[in-house]
Design a protein around this motif. Sequence first.
Motif, PDB file in Angstrom:
ATOM      1  N   UNK A  35     -12.518  -1.782   2.050  1.00 25.45           N
ATOM      2  CA  UNK A  35     -12.122  -0.377   2.105  1.00 25.45           C
ATOM      3  C   UNK A  35     -11.155  -0.078   3.250  1.00 25.45           C
ATOM      4  N   UNK A  36     -11.331  -0.796   4.366  1.00 24.58           N
ATOM      5  CA  UNK A  36     -10.386  -0.637   5.482  1.00 24.58           C
ATOM      6  C   UNK A  36      -8.971  -0.891   4.975  1.00 24.58           C
ATOM      7  N   UNK A  37      -8.819  -2.002   4.238  1.00 21.75           N
ATOM      8  CA  UNK A  37      -7.499  -2.389   3.733  1.00 21.75           C
ATOM      9  C   UNK A  37      -7.000  -1.367   2.710  1.00 21.75           C
ATOM     10  N   UNK A  38      -7.927  -0.933   1.827  1.00 20.00           N
ATOM     11  CA  UNK A  38      -7.558   0.053   0.800  1.00 20.00           C
ATOM     12  C   UNK A  38      -6.987   1.322   1.436  1.00 20.00           C
ATOM     13  N   UNK A  39      -7.696   1.816   2.463  1.00 18.54           N
ATOM     14  CA  UNK A  39      -7.277   3.060   3.109  1.00 18.54           C
ATOM     15  C   UNK A  39      -5.911   2.872   3.762  1.00 18.54           C
ATOM     16  N   UNK A  40      -5.744   1.754   4.485  1.00 16.38           N
ATOM     17  CA  UNK A  40      -4.467   1.536   5.179  1.00 16.38           C
ATOM     18  C   UNK A  40      -3.320   1.332   4.189  1.00 16.38           C
ATOM     19  N   UNK A  41      -3.626   0.639   3.075  1.00 13.46           N
ATOM     20  CA  UNK A  41      -2.607   0.438   2.054  1.00 13.46           C
ATOM     21  C   UNK A  41      -2.162   1.791   1.481  1.00 13.46           C
ATOM     22  N   UNK A  42      -3.133   2.644   1.236  1.00 13.69           N
ATOM     23  CA  UNK A  42      -2.827   3.975   0.704  1.00 13.69           C
ATOM     24  C   UNK A  42      -1.919   4.730   1.664  1.00 13.69           C
ATOM     25  N   UNK A  43      -2.256   4.694   2.958  1.00 10.48           N
ATOM     26  CA  UNK A  43      -1.458   5.417   3.956  1.00 10.48           C
ATOM     27  C   UNK A  43      -0.039   4.854   4.005  1.00 10.48           C
ATOM     28  N   UNK A  44       0.041   3.529   4.025  1.00 12.18           N
ATOM     29  CA  UNK A  44       1.349   2.854   4.088  1.00 12.18           C
ATOM     30  C   UNK A  44       2.218   3.260   2.894  1.00 12.18           C
ATOM     31  N   UNK A  45       1.557   3.253   1.738  1.00 10.78           N
ATOM     32  CA  UNK A  45       2.198   3.627   0.496  1.00 10.78           C
ATOM     33  C   UNK A  45       2.784   5.042   0.551  1.00 10.78           C
ATOM     34  N   UNK A  46       1.982   5.957   1.081  1.00  9.97           N
ATOM     35  CA  UNK A  46       2.405   7.358   1.172  1.00  9.97           C
ATOM     36  C   UNK A  46       3.596   7.497   2.099  1.00  9.97           C
ATOM     37  N   UNK A  47       3.536   6.755   3.213  1.00 13.33           N
ATOM     38  CA  UNK A  47       4.630   6.818   4.178  1.00 13.33           C
ATOM     39  C   UNK A  47       5.917   6.342   3.524  1.00 13.33           C
ATOM     40  N   UNK A  48       5.808   5.241   2.768  1.00 10.90           N
ATOM     41  CA  UNK A  48       7.017   4.683   2.148  1.00 10.90           C
ATOM     42  C   UNK A  48       7.553   5.572   1.028  1.00 10.90           C
ATOM     43  N   UNK A  49       6.631   6.064   0.183  1.00 14.69           N
ATOM     44  CA  UNK A  49       7.071   6.834  -0.988  1.00 14.69           C
ATOM     45  C   UNK A  49       7.538   8.231  -0.627  1.00 14.69           C
ATOM     46  N   UNK A  50       6.853   8.864   0.301  1.00 12.18           N
ATOM     47  CA  UNK A  50       7.134  10.286   0.551  1.00 12.18           C
ATOM     48  C   UNK A  50       7.911  10.529   1.833  1.00 12.18           C
ATOM     49  N   UNK A  51       8.229   9.450   2.523  1.00 19.31           N
ATOM     50  CA  UNK A  51       8.989   9.601   3.770  1.00 19.31           C
ATOM     51  C   UNK A  51       8.283  10.506   4.792  1.00 19.31           C
ATOM     52  N   UNK A  52       6.944  10.513   4.757  1.00 18.15           N
ATOM     53  CA  UNK A  52       6.223  11.251   5.801  1.00 18.15           C
ATOM     54  C   UNK A  52       6.054  10.314   6.998  1.00 18.15           C
ATOM     55  N   UNK A  53       5.803  10.883   8.153  1.00 16.51           N
ATOM     56  CA  UNK A  53       5.440  10.060   9.301  1.00 16.51           C
ATOM     57  C   UNK A  53       3.931  10.060   9.390  1.00 16.51           C
ATOM     58  N   UNK A  54       3.357   8.930   9.744  1.00 16.17           N
ATOM     59  CA  UNK A  54       1.909   8.902   9.935  1.00 16.17           C
ATOM     60  C   UNK A  54       1.608   8.360  11.319  1.00 16.17           C
ATOM     61  N   UNK A  55       0.713   9.050  12.030  1.00 17.21           N
ATOM     62  CA  UNK A  55       0.237   8.536  13.305  1.00 17.21           C
ATOM     63  C   UNK A  55      -1.254   8.282  13.138  1.00 17.21           C
ATOM     64  N   UNK A  56      -1.634   7.033  13.364  1.00 18.22           N
ATOM     65  CA  UNK A  56      -2.983   6.590  13.050  1.00 18.22           C
ATOM     66  C   UNK A  56      -3.597   5.956  14.287  1.00 18.22           C
ATOM     67  N   UNK A  57      -4.831   6.309  14.604  1.00 14.35           N
ATOM     68  CA  UNK A  57      -5.493   5.573  15.681  1.00 14.35           C
ATOM     69  C   UNK A  57      -6.353   4.487  15.056  1.00 14.35           C
ATOM     70  N   UNK A  58      -6.485   3.378  15.742  1.00 15.95           N
ATOM     71  CA  UNK A  58      -7.113   2.206  15.120  1.00 15.95           C
ATOM     72  C   UNK A  58      -7.738   1.326  16.212  1.00 15.95           C
ATOM     73  N   UNK A  59      -8.809   0.614  15.831  1.00 17.30           N
ATOM     74  CA  UNK A  59      -9.441  -0.283  16.793  1.00 17.30           C
ATOM     75  C   UNK A  59      -9.096  -1.748  16.579  1.00 17.30           C
ATOM     76  N   UNK A  60      -8.721  -2.084  15.344  1.00 19.73           N
ATOM     77  CA  UNK A  60      -8.524  -3.488  15.020  1.00 19.73           C
ATOM     78  C   UNK A  60      -7.042  -3.867  15.158  1.00 19.73           C
TER      79      UNK A  60
END
Lengths: 257, 334
Positions: free
Chosen positions: A173-198
């Motif tokens: 699920x970690x990968x699924x969520x990050x893939x989704x975010x990455x996808x959105x950034x690429x498709x919609x040209x939004x900026x995403x700021x994400x905090x992460x531990x890994x």
Amino acid sequence: MIITVENLTFCYDSIPALRNVSVEILGGELVTILGPNGSGKTTFLKCLCRLLKPKAGYIHFDRRPIWKMKPNRFAQQVGYVPQVHSPSFPYRVIDVVAGGRTPYLSVLTAPSEKDYELAYQALEAVGCRELAERSYTQLSGGELRMVLIARALAQQPKILLLDEPTSHLDFKNKIMVMRTIKNLVEKRQVSAVVSEHDPNIAIAFSDKIILMKEGSIIAYGKPDEVVNEETMKILYEMDVEVIPLTNPPSKFIMPKY
Amino acid sequence: MGFRYNSTFLLFVGVPLLVLALHICIGKYPLTPTIIPTLFIEKLSGTSKHALEQLVFFNIRLPRALMAALFGATMGVTGAALQSTLKNPLVSPYILGMSSGAAVGAALSLAFNLGVLSTEVSAFMFALLAVFLTLTISSVRGSLSPVSIVLAGIIVSALFQGVLTLIQITARPENVSAIISWIAGRLNAVSWDHVLLSTPLALVGILGVVLLRWRIFVLSMGDEEAKALGINVGRERVAVIVFASLAVSSVVTAAGIIGWVCLIAPHLTRLIVGADPKKLLPASLSLGATFLLVADALAKSVWRYEIPVGVIATLVGAPLFLYLLRRSMHVYGG
């Protein structure tokens, strides 16, 4: 949309959580903030989405100071996904997602058919259309995270702020969520700021990484520029081994046990 | 979909109207539902073939039934609104201190014959004063967060309870019994004056709360998320509370302090229609009215003499609430 942060300082009572943070984030980038517990990641994100008012310094989106924007105008630009969400009442998923339309509604109105259509599209975009009629108190952690991301998407923002979107999620699920975010950034040209531990997740998905420690940024740049033995040692005060990967070329951070 | 929507609509409009008609017909002097249209026609045309029935219907049964419906509707809808606004399924409007405030206001007037202030006006003013104190206390350091409002409400309620006890100790015995029966609720003593006095403010409050339904839903997501969705959390929460307080204070002033409707109606609604943010408030309004009409019908019919409706509401409400909570426990993480 360009995010410009300059000399940002924030204190909880008198304890400083952010010290003189300056950074510029370009549109259409996925930027991950990496840092140990208590390093100021969440505080930084909350300053970016106006949940906390900084003591000094400023934040501009496209050169406009964020504190000068009206609350609903601001919420049309910025979607926020919190780290923890405690559900209160057993609402339907689609109603929760339609909550993302709130910045576009006047005080006395509820979302229209069209708003609900956009909410369905947002659910679709995170691949969770089938959850629409479910009660959101009965979702798994991963599903709930996706629903909250969909709600932020329904805001049609230019900037997505996600506070540890992978926390409490399983390996896949970690990968699924990050893939989704990455996808959105690429498709919609939004900026995403994400905090992460890994660090490995940060390396795999980010355009740029911010290394944050004790409220200050110690490095900012592309993953292969900023993540190495020395910076990880400074950041986590722990020895790590960097294992080069070939396909695709990348690297894997392994703690030395 | 259309059929389901219509049947829900029928349920939430038809049932309260039916119960209202039954409520009117129940009592020492029997009326049949079929005579009601005749009575209206006679009233309008000025004839009086059924003079006694007219008297019973227009002067006693109708104002009481309307007051019971208004009271139940107000408590149902404000209960649902405040539970969402304060993100707490156990909150009732009384937690804001209104009931204790109203009781003190009424007690002051009844005990010391204040003269200038009628019991109703005094109760209304003190109910609003209590809410004002609650909001003031919680805004000082708690920035109007749900927890700080509930805590402040409990403090203010306790304070007014203390004052109430003090008044009861110092008042003359015959006044004390008047105070006690005022607090216990008295739908049986409701007149047209009460109905006409409390209806406008109650309707304003109800309308305000229903119009704010979507904001109320977003507020229940928690303060930070509501803020991130562009809501002015403090201001909109206070708006909901002010509308709710106006409505509740005005009906409590007219009919006394009747509990449980405000908890039963929203929980029963969530069980029937789910937690739909758009249907919750209207449906709670309807169920609240139905519940109190049934309770009051029981109050005037189960025993040789009338039992205060507050007692019936508690006797029916407490076990029903227990049942509802057990049914929905898993939802609240129990």
